[in-house]
Design a protein around this motif. Structure first.
Motif, PDB file in Angstrom:
ATOM      1  N   LEU A 149       0.815  -1.323   0.023  1.00 26.11           N
ATOM      2  CA  LEU A 149       0.014   0.024   0.145  1.00 26.11           C
ATOM      3  C   LEU A 149       0.809   1.328   0.007  1.00 26.11           C
ATOM      4  CD1 LEU A 149      -3.118  -0.611   2.315  1.00 26.11           C
ATOM      5  CD2 LEU A 149      -3.044  -0.146  -0.133  1.00 26.11           C
ATOM      6  N   GLY A 150       2.086   1.214   0.496  1.00 34.25           N
ATOM      7  CA  GLY A 150       2.884   2.309   0.728  1.00 34.25           C
ATOM      8  C   GLY A 150       3.291   2.831  -0.586  1.00 34.25           C
ATOM      9  N   ALA A 151       4.181   1.847  -1.202  1.00 34.68           N
ATOM     10  CA  ALA A 151       4.902   2.364  -2.666  1.00 34.68           C
ATOM     11  C   ALA A 151       4.833   0.912  -3.395  1.00 34.68           C
ATOM     12  CB  ALA A 151       6.185   2.682  -2.443  1.00 34.68           C
ATOM     13  N   PRO A 152       3.498   0.504  -3.976  1.00 38.48           N
ATOM     14  CA  PRO A 152       3.320  -0.550  -4.469  1.00 38.48           C
ATOM     15  C   PRO A 152       3.639  -0.423  -6.065  1.00 38.48           C
ATOM     16  CG  PRO A 152       1.160   0.239  -4.323  1.00 38.48           C
ATOM     17  CD  PRO A 152       2.276   1.135  -3.331  1.00 38.48           C
ATOM     18  N   GLU A 153       4.054  -1.676  -6.682  1.00 30.81           N
ATOM     19  CA  GLU A 153       4.070  -1.659  -8.227  1.00 30.81           C
ATOM     20  C   GLU A 153       2.629  -1.842  -8.572  1.00 30.81           C
ATOM     21  OE1 GLU A 153       6.780  -4.297 -11.451  1.00 30.81           O
ATOM     22  OE2 GLU A 153       6.712  -4.570  -9.428  1.00 30.81           O
ATOM     23  N   ARG A 154       2.113  -1.053  -9.795  1.00 28.67           N
ATOM     24  CA  ARG A 154       0.986  -1.146 -10.240  1.00 28.67           C
ATOM     25  C   ARG A 154       0.722  -2.053 -11.616  1.00 28.67           C
ATOM     26  NH1 ARG A 154      -2.466   1.994  -7.938  1.00 28.67           N
ATOM     27  NH2 ARG A 154      -1.827   3.446  -6.287  1.00 28.67           N
ATOM     28  N   PRO A 155      -0.356  -2.274 -12.018  1.00 27.03           N
ATOM     29  CA  PRO A 155      -1.706  -2.031 -11.193  1.00 27.03           C
ATOM     30  C   PRO A 155      -1.666  -2.773  -9.793  1.00 27.03           C
ATOM     31  CG  PRO A 155      -1.982  -2.742 -13.405  1.00 27.03           C
ATOM     32  CD  PRO A 155      -0.521  -3.158 -13.226  1.00 27.03           C
ATOM     33  N   VAL A 156      -2.577  -2.311  -9.029  1.00 27.84           N
ATOM     34  CA  VAL A 156      -2.791  -2.891  -7.632  1.00 27.84           C
ATOM     35  C   VAL A 156      -4.266  -3.364  -7.480  1.00 27.84           C
ATOM     36  CG1 VAL A 156      -2.921  -2.374  -5.162  1.00 27.84           C
ATOM     37  CG2 VAL A 156      -1.017  -1.114  -6.559  1.00 27.84           C
ATOM     38  N   THR A 157      -4.490  -4.228  -7.012  1.00 34.55           N
ATOM     39  CA  THR A 157      -5.870  -4.844  -7.029  1.00 34.55           C
ATOM     40  C   THR A 157      -5.962  -5.391  -5.470  1.00 34.55           C
ATOM     41  OG1 THR A 157      -6.050  -5.557  -9.246  1.00 34.55           O
ATOM     42  CG2 THR A 157      -7.425  -6.855  -7.501  1.00 34.55           C
ATOM     43  N   ALA A 158      -7.163  -5.088  -5.061  1.00 37.48           N
ATOM     44  CA  ALA A 158      -7.453  -5.495  -3.640  1.00 37.48           C
ATOM     45  C   ALA A 158      -8.783  -6.143  -3.707  1.00 37.48           C
ATOM     46  CB  ALA A 158      -7.877  -4.196  -2.694  1.00 37.48           C
ATOM     47  N   PHE A 218      -6.293 -10.372 -12.003  1.00 35.17           N
ATOM     48  CA  PHE A 218      -5.098 -10.808 -11.098  1.00 35.17           C
ATOM     49  C   PHE A 218      -3.844 -10.806 -12.234  1.00 35.17           C
ATOM     50  CE2 PHE A 218      -7.056 -13.331  -7.326  1.00 35.17           C
ATOM     51  CZ  PHE A 218      -7.389 -12.160  -7.046  1.00 35.17           C
ATOM     52  N   GLU A 219      -4.066 -11.358 -13.441  1.00 34.51           N
ATOM     53  CA  GLU A 219      -3.025 -11.738 -14.487  1.00 34.51           C
ATOM     54  C   GLU A 219      -2.398 -10.218 -14.785  1.00 34.51           C
ATOM     55  OE1 GLU A 219      -4.358 -15.833 -16.385  1.00 34.51           O
ATOM     56  OE2 GLU A 219      -5.215 -13.981 -17.193  1.00 34.51           O
ATOM     57  N   GLU A 220      -3.348  -9.098 -15.020  1.00 37.49           N
ATOM     58  CA  GLU A 220      -2.882  -7.871 -15.208  1.00 37.49           C
ATOM     59  C   GLU A 220      -2.080  -7.167 -14.098  1.00 37.49           C
ATOM     60  OE1 GLU A 220      -5.901  -5.137 -16.293  1.00 37.49           O
ATOM     61  OE2 GLU A 220      -7.182  -6.793 -17.221  1.00 37.49           O
ATOM     62  N   SER A 221      -2.333  -7.484 -12.713  1.00 38.45           N
ATOM     63  CA  SER A 221      -1.850  -6.860 -11.718  1.00 38.45           C
ATOM     64  C   SER A 221      -0.535  -7.214 -11.363  1.00 38.45           C
ATOM     65  CB  SER A 221      -2.805  -6.998 -10.407  1.00 38.45           C
ATOM     66  OG  SER A 221      -4.216  -6.630 -10.754  1.00 38.45           O
ATOM     67  N   LYS A 222       0.157  -6.370 -10.643  1.00 39.69           N
ATOM     68  CA  LYS A 222       1.431  -6.640  -9.936  1.00 39.69           C
ATOM     69  C   LYS A 222       1.477  -6.596  -8.694  1.00 39.69           C
ATOM     70  CE  LYS A 222       3.697  -6.175 -13.885  1.00 39.69           C
ATOM     71  NZ  LYS A 222       4.445  -7.470 -14.408  1.00 39.69           N
TER      72      LYS A 222
END
Length: 397
Positions: free
Chosen positions: A182-191, A307-311
């Motif tokens: 959450l602080g400095a994530p690699e994007r895309p981010v999924t929750a 998920f496959e798109e996300s980092k």
């Protein structure tokens, strides 16, 4: 990272007060799950290896400031000795002359366990005098209890301000994992956020839609959002009085660029029972007497493609009634995909929360997630964007 680790401290010859979470389940005085104890072993071993003397501070249960023998930490000594592979001494209080003598006579390679901090009513009041009594026993403070970091108590907050302070290995791993998520994530981010009620996760949803690219909503929470969209959910678990709030969250997500993912198809039954008769329907076609117990296969395919798109992936809560087969199918399929992507080095995955941990363990996916937090309330408050007193105290120490 504004806090220090064990590697930043001179521990040789120092008595190290280590705040730990060993609030483990007991049956007839026997520990039935030692996971929390095993997870603090690296911190204890590293302190000993650096020439330090580990002195453990912990609470156990909720004694309400009274001494209760069934909540004495003395019961945990045998399990601690097996986990640490060394002698563990016990002091019948966490302050005072007896505790001080035990701390001063501790031998190299040994560990001292102090009695339940919550036997003192002042502990939960963050009392500075109690913290000073604890500080008198050591030279360095180490917090290895992220699960208690959302509480401003004497042993988690006030004590950190009285001695040179650092994070233990478990706390360090937790904070580093959450910073990556959450602080400095690699994007895309999924929750992924699931569970029964929207009302218990309003702050979480409000924080996430400003920080993530995709927000997958499952479980009973998803039903409330379907109601907000004007869809019938039959007799499903849903907070119908929260439909306006759900609609506001959907609108806010549009303005922040966060895409909310709700089920497009559902698994519907007439009874809340394992292996009961069920069918897969569009979310447009839930019957009046139907009960939505899981997301359908088309919904799972959509989640997997995201998920496959996300980092980066953050997960809190199941997608359906995972306790009942076959209504664990969506949670299991999504979890196993996240695990496979993580194993392949394509995804950073962080999960937490009681039901989440249970669901991921049941699916067999837990072992491949980047990090799984057992911190419960502290994990949730971090996801909500709140300042955790125990962490703030380390940063300011």
């Amino acid at each position: 990272m504004g806090w220090k680790t064990l590697d930043d401290m001179d521990l040789n010859g120092k008595r190290v007060l280590v705040r730990v979470d060993i609030n483990v389940p007991l049956v007839d005085g026997v520990v039935t799950d030692s996971t929390r104890i095993r997870r603090i072993a690296p911190t204890v071993r590293d302190i000993i290896a650096a020439g330090g003397f580990p002195i453990l501070l912990a609470h156990f249960g909720r004694p309400g400031g009274e001494r209760r023998e069934n909540l004495s930490l003395n019961q945990l000594v045998p399990t601690l000795e097996r986990a640490f592979e060394t002698k563990v001494h016990f002091a019948a209080d966490c302050v005072g002359a007896g505790a001080k003598e035990a701390a001063e006579t501790l031998q190299p390679g040994e560990v001292l366990l102090l009695e339940n901090t919550r036997f003192h009513a002042a502990e939960t009041k963050n009392d500075p005098e109690l913290a000073a009594g604890m500080a008198a026993l050591g030279d360095v403070y180490c917090n290895d209890a992220f699960s208690a970091a959302h509480r401003a108590h004497s042993s988690t907050e006030a004590l950190a301000r009285l001695l040179p302070a650092c994070a233990g290995r478990l706390m360090q791993a937790e904070l580093e994992a959450l910073e990556a998520a959450l602080g400095a994530p690699e994007r895309p981010v999924t929750a992924v956020v699931g569970g029964a009620k929207v009302s218990t996760k309003l702050e979480l949803l409000g924080n996430l839609i400003e920080k993530v690219d995709y927000l997958v909503i499952g479980g009973g929470m998803a039903n409330t959002f379907l109601v907000a969209q004007g869809k019938n959910v039959g007799v499903s678990l849903a907070e119908r009085i929260m439909k306006d709030t759900a609609a506001e969250i959907l609108a806010k997500a549009d303005s922040t660029g966060c895409k909310i993912i709700l089920p497009s198809d559902i698994v519907v039954a007439k009874k809340f029972e394992a292996h009961t008769e069920h069918e897969v329907l569009s979310t447009e076609n839930c019957p009046e007497d139907g009960m939505i117990l899981d997301a359908g296969p088309a919904s799972v395919e959509q989640i997997i493609s995201i998920f496959e798109e996300s980092k980066t992936l953050i997960w809190n809560g199941p997608l359906g009634a995972f306790e009942l087969e076959p209504f664990d199918a969506a949670t299991n399929a999504a979890a196993l995909k996240a695990a496979a992507l993580t194993r392949a080095g394509l995804l950073t995955s962080v999960a937490g929360g009681g039901d989440t941990v249970a669901a991921l363990n049941a699916s067999g996916a837990a072992g491949d997630f980047t990090y799984i937090s057992t911190a419960g309330g502290a994990f949730l408050e971090w996801m909500e964007g709140k300042t955790l007193p125990g962490v703030a105290a380390l940063e300011q120490a």
